[in-house]
Design a protein around this motif. Structure first.
Motif, short mmCIF file in Angstrom:
data_model
loop_
_atom_site.label_atom_id
_atom_site.label_comp_id
_atom_site.label_asym_id
_atom_site.label_seq_id
_atom_site.Cartn_x
_atom_site.Cartn_y
_atom_site.Cartn_z
N ILE A 51 -19.74 66.39 53.02
CA ILE A 51 -18.63 66.03 53.90
C ILE A 51 -19.16 65.79 55.31
CG2 ILE A 51 -16.99 67.36 52.54
CD1 ILE A 51 -16.96 69.36 54.92
N ASP A 52 -18.36 65.13 56.11
CA ASP A 52 -18.74 64.83 57.49
C ASP A 52 -18.79 66.12 58.30
OD1 ASP A 52 -19.26 63.70 59.92
OD2 ASP A 52 -17.47 62.44 59.98
N ARG A 53 -19.81 66.28 59.09
CA ARG A 53 -20.00 67.51 59.87
C ARG A 53 -18.97 67.67 60.97
NH1 ARG A 53 -22.13 66.08 64.63
NH2 ARG A 53 -23.21 64.09 64.75
N GLY A 83 -29.49 70.45 54.13
CA GLY A 83 -28.83 70.43 55.43
C GLY A 83 -27.46 69.78 55.42
N LEU A 84 -26.96 69.40 54.24
CA LEU A 84 -25.65 68.77 54.11
C LEU A 84 -24.57 69.82 53.92
CD1 LEU A 84 -26.64 65.84 51.74
CD2 LEU A 84 -26.39 65.77 54.23
N ARG A 85 -23.34 69.49 54.32
CA ARG A 85 -22.22 70.41 54.17
C ARG A 85 -21.39 70.02 52.95
NH1 ARG A 85 -18.90 70.42 59.36
NH2 ARG A 85 -17.67 71.90 58.20
N ASP A 86 -20.98 71.02 52.21
CA ASP A 86 -20.08 70.84 51.08
C ASP A 86 -18.74 71.45 51.45
OD1 ASP A 86 -22.21 69.78 49.67
OD2 ASP A 86 -22.67 71.66 48.64
N LEU A 87 -17.71 71.02 50.76
CA LEU A 87 -16.38 71.57 50.98
C LEU A 87 -15.95 72.30 49.72
CD1 LEU A 87 -13.72 71.85 52.51
CD2 LEU A 87 -13.07 69.59 51.68
N ASN A 102 -8.34 63.52 42.67
CA ASN A 102 -7.81 62.24 43.12
C ASN A 102 -8.83 61.60 44.06
OD1 ASN A 102 -6.47 60.16 44.38
ND2 ASN A 102 -4.62 61.35 44.81
N LYS A 103 -9.11 60.32 43.86
CA LYS A 103 -10.11 59.60 44.65
C LYS A 103 -9.82 59.70 46.14
CE LYS A 103 -13.65 57.25 43.11
NZ LYS A 103 -14.89 57.88 42.91
N LYS A 104 -8.55 59.55 46.51
CA LYS A 104 -8.16 59.59 47.91
C LYS A 104 -8.55 60.92 48.56
CE LYS A 104 -4.08 59.48 50.84
NZ LYS A 104 -2.64 59.52 50.86
N THR A 105 -8.29 62.02 47.88
CA THR A 105 -8.59 63.33 48.42
C THR A 105 -10.08 63.59 48.45
OG1 THR A 105 -6.52 64.11 47.50
CG2 THR A 105 -8.09 65.77 48.20
N ARG A 106 -10.78 63.21 47.40
CA ARG A 106 -12.22 63.47 47.32
C ARG A 106 -12.99 62.71 48.39
NH1 ARG A 106 -13.58 66.87 43.83
NH2 ARG A 106 -15.80 66.52 43.89
N ASN A 107 -12.55 61.49 48.71
CA ASN A 107 -13.26 60.69 49.70
C ASN A 107 -12.74 60.90 51.11
OD1 ASN A 107 -14.87 59.56 47.73
ND2 ASN A 107 -13.45 57.88 47.35
N ARG A 108 -11.69 61.67 51.26
CA ARG A 108 -11.05 61.86 52.57
C ARG A 108 -11.99 62.48 53.60
NH1 ARG A 108 -9.25 61.54 56.88
NH2 ARG A 108 -7.23 62.17 57.60
N PHE A 109 -12.92 63.29 53.18
CA PHE A 109 -13.76 64.04 54.11
C PHE A 109 -15.17 63.49 54.24
CE2 PHE A 109 -10.55 66.88 52.30
CZ PHE A 109 -9.86 67.19 53.46
N THR A 110 -15.43 62.32 53.70
CA THR A 110 -16.78 61.74 53.78
C THR A 110 -17.00 61.08 55.14
OG1 THR A 110 -16.07 59.63 52.87
CG2 THR A 110 -16.86 61.29 51.30
N VAL A 111 -18.24 60.79 55.44
CA VAL A 111 -18.60 60.18 56.72
C VAL A 111 -17.96 58.80 56.84
CG1 VAL A 111 -20.52 59.36 58.13
CG2 VAL A 111 -20.77 61.47 56.81
N GLN A 112 -18.02 57.99 55.79
CA GLN A 112 -17.47 56.65 55.83
C GLN A 112 -15.96 56.67 56.08
OE1 GLN A 112 -19.25 57.75 53.12
NE2 GLN A 112 -21.21 56.78 53.50
N GLU A 113 -15.26 57.52 55.39
CA GLU A 113 -13.80 57.59 55.51
C GLU A 113 -13.41 58.05 56.91
OE1 GLU A 113 -9.80 57.36 54.33
OE2 GLU A 113 -11.58 56.69 53.25
N SER A 114 -14.10 59.02 57.48
CA SER A 114 -13.72 59.51 58.80
C SER A 114 -14.01 58.48 59.88
CB SER A 114 -14.44 60.82 59.10
OG SER A 114 -15.83 60.61 59.17
N ASN A 115 -14.97 57.59 59.66
CA ASN A 115 -15.24 56.52 60.62
C ASN A 115 -14.21 55.41 60.54
OD1 ASN A 115 -17.51 57.73 61.69
ND2 ASN A 115 -18.90 56.71 60.27
#
Length: 122
Positions: A51-53, A83-87, A102-115
Motif C-alpha cells: 500500500i502507499d506509505r 521495506g513495503l507496507r501491507d494492510l 472487490n477490485k475497487k477496495t483492493r486497489n484503493r490503497f495502492t500508489v497508482q490509485e492514490s495518485n
C-alpha cells in the motif's frame, strides 16, 4: 515426552502469582487480554500488499467506513526485508470476505490509485 500438569503445579503457580506486585500482575493481565483481543480481531483477516506509505491508519479507517465496509481493526506493518507496507484488515465475519476482495477496495490503497484520485475523506 508429554508433561503432565498437576494440581500441585497449579498451587505453585498461584503462590508465585500472589507474590508478584500489584503492578506486575496488572501488566500480565493486560498483556494476556491484549493478545486474546488481537487473536480475536485478526482471526478472519485480509491482507493487501504494497500500500502507499502516505495512507495513515486513520485515513484507511475513514475510507473503509465511508465505503460501508465493516472491520474490527486495521494495521499497516512494514516488511523488514522489502521495506513495503501491507494492510491487514481484521474482518467481523469470514463470509463477508467477498467485500474485501472487490477490485475497487483492493486497489484503493495502492500508489497508482492514490495518485489518480483525491482522498475521499476530506
Amino acid at each position: 515426552m508429554e508433561s503432565i500438569y498437576t494440581s500441585e503445579d497449579e498451587e505453585n503457580d498461584e503462590i508465585l502469582f500472589s507474590q508478584l506486585t500489584a503492578d506486575k500482575r496488572k501488566r500480565m493481565q493486560n498483556k494476556t487480554c491484549t493478545l486474546k483481543q488481537s487473536k480475536r480481531y485478526y482471526k478472519n483477516q485480509t491482507i493487501i500488499k504494497n500500500i502507499d506509505r502516505r495512507f495513515t491508519i486513520n485515513e484507511i479507517k475513514n475510507i473503509l467506513k465511508y465505503e460501508n465496509i465493516p472491520f474490527y481493526a486495521v494495521n499497516t506493518p512494514k516488511s523488514k526485508t522489502t521495506g513495503l507496507r501491507d494492510l491487514h484488515i481484521g474482518i467481523y465475519d469470514a463470509e463477508q470476505i467477498s467485500i474485501y476482495t472487490n477490485k475497487k477496495t483492493r486497489n484503493r490503497f495502492t500508489v497508482q490509485e492514490s495518485n489518480e484520485t483525491p482522498n475521499s475523506t476530506q
